[in-house]
Design a protein around this motif. Sequence first.
Motif, mmCIF file in Angstrom:
data_model
loop_
_atom_site.group_PDB
_atom_site.id
_atom_site.type_symbol
_atom_site.label_atom_id
_atom_site.label_comp_id
_atom_site.label_asym_id
_atom_site.label_seq_id
_atom_site.Cartn_x
_atom_site.Cartn_y
_atom_site.Cartn_z
ATOM 1 N N GLN A 1 2.665 5.422 -7.590
ATOM 2 C CA GLN A 1 3.265 5.912 -6.338
ATOM 3 C C GLN A 1 3.247 4.874 -5.220
ATOM 4 O O GLN A 1 3.988 4.999 -4.251
ATOM 5 C CB GLN A 1 2.505 7.162 -5.873
ATOM 6 N N LEU A 2 2.407 3.863 -5.351
ATOM 7 C CA LEU A 2 2.300 2.828 -4.326
ATOM 8 C C LEU A 2 2.398 1.460 -4.987
ATOM 9 O O LEU A 2 1.619 1.131 -5.887
ATOM 10 C CB LEU A 2 0.971 2.961 -3.579
ATOM 11 N N LEU A 3 3.356 0.653 -4.519
ATOM 12 C CA LEU A 3 3.549 -0.704 -5.020
ATOM 13 C C LEU A 3 3.359 -1.684 -3.863
ATOM 14 O O LEU A 3 3.988 -1.537 -2.809
ATOM 15 C CB LEU A 3 4.955 -0.868 -5.608
ATOM 16 N N ILE A 4 2.485 -2.677 -4.060
ATOM 17 C CA ILE A 4 2.221 -3.696 -3.034
ATOM 18 C C ILE A 4 2.574 -5.054 -3.621
ATOM 19 O O ILE A 4 2.030 -5.447 -4.664
ATOM 20 C CB ILE A 4 0.753 -3.671 -2.591
ATOM 21 N N LEU A 5 3.480 -5.777 -2.973
ATOM 22 C CA LEU A 5 3.919 -7.087 -3.445
ATOM 23 C C LEU A 5 3.393 -8.183 -2.524
ATOM 24 O O LEU A 5 3.446 -8.052 -1.302
ATOM 25 C CB LEU A 5 5.443 -7.152 -3.513
ATOM 26 N N ILE B 1 -1.710 2.995 -8.147
ATOM 27 C CA ILE B 1 -1.430 1.842 -7.270
ATOM 28 C C ILE B 1 -1.251 0.588 -8.110
ATOM 29 O O ILE B 1 -2.093 0.279 -8.965
ATOM 30 C CB ILE B 1 -2.577 1.609 -6.267
ATOM 31 N N VAL B 2 -0.174 -0.148 -7.846
ATOM 32 C CA VAL B 2 0.079 -1.428 -8.502
ATOM 33 C C VAL B 2 0.214 -2.503 -7.430
ATOM 34 O O VAL B 2 0.978 -2.350 -6.479
ATOM 35 C CB VAL B 2 1.357 -1.391 -9.363
ATOM 36 N N VAL B 3 -0.566 -3.576 -7.593
ATOM 37 C CA VAL B 3 -0.476 -4.738 -6.702
ATOM 38 C C VAL B 3 -0.041 -5.929 -7.545
ATOM 39 O O VAL B 3 -0.594 -6.151 -8.625
ATOM 40 C CB VAL B 3 -1.833 -5.050 -6.039
ATOM 41 N N GLY B 4 0.953 -6.672 -7.087
ATOM 42 C CA GLY B 4 1.391 -7.773 -7.929
ATOM 43 C C GLY B 4 2.259 -8.794 -7.232
ATOM 44 O O GLY B 4 2.621 -8.655 -6.060
ATOM 45 N N THR C 1 6.036 4.618 -1.975
ATOM 46 C CA THR C 1 5.966 3.589 -0.940
ATOM 47 C C THR C 1 5.923 2.203 -1.564
ATOM 48 O O THR C 1 5.204 1.975 -2.546
ATOM 49 C CB THR C 1 4.719 3.773 -0.058
ATOM 50 N N ALA C 2 6.669 1.272 -0.971
ATOM 51 C CA ALA C 2 6.602 -0.144 -1.350
ATOM 52 C C ALA C 2 6.170 -0.944 -0.131
ATOM 53 O O ALA C 2 6.727 -0.794 0.953
ATOM 54 C CB ALA C 2 7.948 -0.637 -1.845
ATOM 55 N N VAL C 3 5.156 -1.789 -0.311
ATOM 56 C CA VAL C 3 4.641 -2.643 0.759
ATOM 57 C C VAL C 3 4.959 -4.098 0.432
ATOM 58 O O VAL C 3 4.660 -4.565 -0.677
ATOM 59 C CB VAL C 3 3.112 -2.479 0.919
ATOM 60 N N ILE C 4 5.560 -4.798 1.379
ATOM 61 C CA ILE C 4 5.817 -6.226 1.234
ATOM 62 C C ILE C 4 4.877 -6.960 2.173
ATOM 63 O O ILE C 4 5.066 -6.946 3.395
ATOM 64 C CB ILE C 4 7.287 -6.593 1.581
ATOM 65 N N ASP C 5 3.820 -7.551 1.617
ATOM 66 C CA ASP C 5 2.859 -8.284 2.428
ATOM 67 C C ASP C 5 3.347 -9.719 2.623
ATOM 68 O O ASP C 5 4.094 -10.240 1.796
ATOM 69 C CB ASP C 5 1.477 -8.286 1.766
ATOM 70 N N GLU C 6 2.917 -10.365 3.724
ATOM 71 C CA GLU C 6 3.422 -11.704 4.076
ATOM 72 C C GLU C 6 4.951 -11.687 4.054
ATOM 73 O O GLU C 6 5.615 -12.537 3.450
ATOM 74 C CB GLU C 6 2.870 -12.759 3.113
ATOM 75 N N ALA C 7 5.523 -10.710 4.736
ATOM 76 C CA ALA C 7 6.965 -10.456 4.657
ATOM 77 C C ALA C 7 7.804 -11.615 5.182
ATOM 78 O O ALA C 7 8.924 -11.837 4.705
ATOM 79 C CB ALA C 7 7.309 -9.179 5.429
ATOM 80 N N ASP C 8 7.292 -12.364 6.150
ATOM 81 C CA ASP C 8 8.078 -13.481 6.678
ATOM 82 C C ASP C 8 8.398 -14.490 5.580
ATOM 83 O O ASP C 8 9.508 -15.013 5.489
ATOM 84 C CB ASP C 8 7.350 -14.160 7.837
#
Length: 413
Positions: free
Chosen positions: A63-67, A114-117, A138-145
Motif C-alpha cells: 500500500q505504500l511505495l517509497i522511491l 511497505i516497499v522501499v526501493g 501512496t507513492a513517496v518520491i524522496d530527494e524529488a529535486d
Amino acid sequence: MNEKFKQHFDEQGFEKLTPIQEATFEALANDENVLGVAPTGSGKTLAYALPLLEKLVADDGTQLLILAPSQELAAQITNVVHEWASLIELRTISLIGGANIKRQIEKLKKHPEIVVGTPGRVLELVEQRKLKLHHLMTAVIDEADEMLQEQESMTTIRKILSHAPAEIQMVFFSATKAPVFNEFHRWFGIEPKYIDVSDRDDTAGQVTHYLLETPTRKRVDMLRRIAHLNEMHALVFFKQVSTLEEVYQKLQHHHIAVAKLSSNGRQTERQQALAGLKKGTLTFVLTTDVAARGIDIPNLPAVINFDIPQNQTIYIHRAGRTGRMGAPGAVINLGNEHELRNFKKLMNKTTYDIQNGFLYNGQIFTENPHQACTVHKNRPVNKPIEGEKKKRKKNRKRNRKNKGKPKAHKNKQ
C-alpha cells in the motif's frame, strides 16, 4: 499520532516534532498530495513515514511505495520505516539494485505493506509481475529535486506508477527547490500542496565553512594532513570516480583509514564503508554526489570537497551531511586560487558564512598563522607578534654584520 508511535517517540528522546514533521502531518494523514521542502537533516523521513504508516492495513498487500535515488538512501529509509512499522505489525522490504534479486522475489511473496526501493529495481520487479501495485495507496518520491530532474529517472517513475491505481496519493520531499516542481500537472496530473519550512527550520547545528587554498597536485597531501586533525572523520566528495580511485590508492599507501562509496562498488563494500564511518573506525569515506545523496551519518564531524561543487544545489546537499539535528560540523573546501574565487562568486548570494581557512599545527584557523600568530610555550596560539618578528629580524641582520668583529667596550668615565 498513534499511541505506540507516541510512546516510541518519547523513548527515542524526541521532545517535539520538527517543523517539517509538524507542518505536513495533517495533510498527509488526510490523503492530500504534498510537496514538502525542508533543509537536510530536518527529519523528512519521519515527516512522511509517521502519518502514512497509520493509514495502512495489515495483510492487505503493498500500500505504500517509497522511491529513493541511491541504494544507500533506500537502505537507510528502510531501516527507519521498519523501526516504526514493526510497532504496528507492518512489514517493510527493500528493493535495490546490486542486491540479490531472487531473495527480493522471495520476500515479495509475503506481500509486504511497505516497499522501499530504487526506481530501476522496482520497475524490473513490477514488469516481471513479482511486485503488484493494485493495492497501492501512496507513492513517496524522496530527494524529488534529483529524481524528477533527470529524464531517465522521471521516465522510470512514471512507468512504475502506470501499474498503480489511477487515483493514489502522491508525496514529494526535497531539501532544495527545482524548476520541475512547477510541472507536476504536466507529468502527474496533480497540483500538490506546497509546504516549505526552510525559513523557519532551526534543526541544523552550527556548521563552519572553510576555504583551503590548495594546488591540485598537493590535494592528496592536504587530505593526509587533515586526516591527523583531532577526531577527524569525514565524507570526501569527488566529481569523477577516476579521481576518487586514484586518491583512494594514495591514501591507502599512506596508511590512512579510508574506504570508497561509489556507484561502481559492490553493495556490501558500500554498506561497510558507511558503517565504518558511523562507528568512527574510518577517517575518510571517498564518495560522489550520486552515491551519498541523502545519507544520514549522525554527528559526522566534517565534509570535505576535494572538488569544488559546480552549483549551489550540490553544495547544499554535500554540506547537509554534517551539522544534522543540532550537531556541530565543518565543511572544508579545497581548490586553487582561481577555483576558490569562482566559488565565492557562486555562493555570494547564499546565507553561508564561508571563510578562508589555514591548516597549522593540527588545527584550522581563519587567520593565517604564519603571518599573524605563532605557537610559543607561554603564548596563546592566535596572539599577534608582528612587532616581535620585526625586532628579531633587525637583531639577526645586526649580528650578521658584526660577525667576526671584536666587541666594542665603552670607556668608563
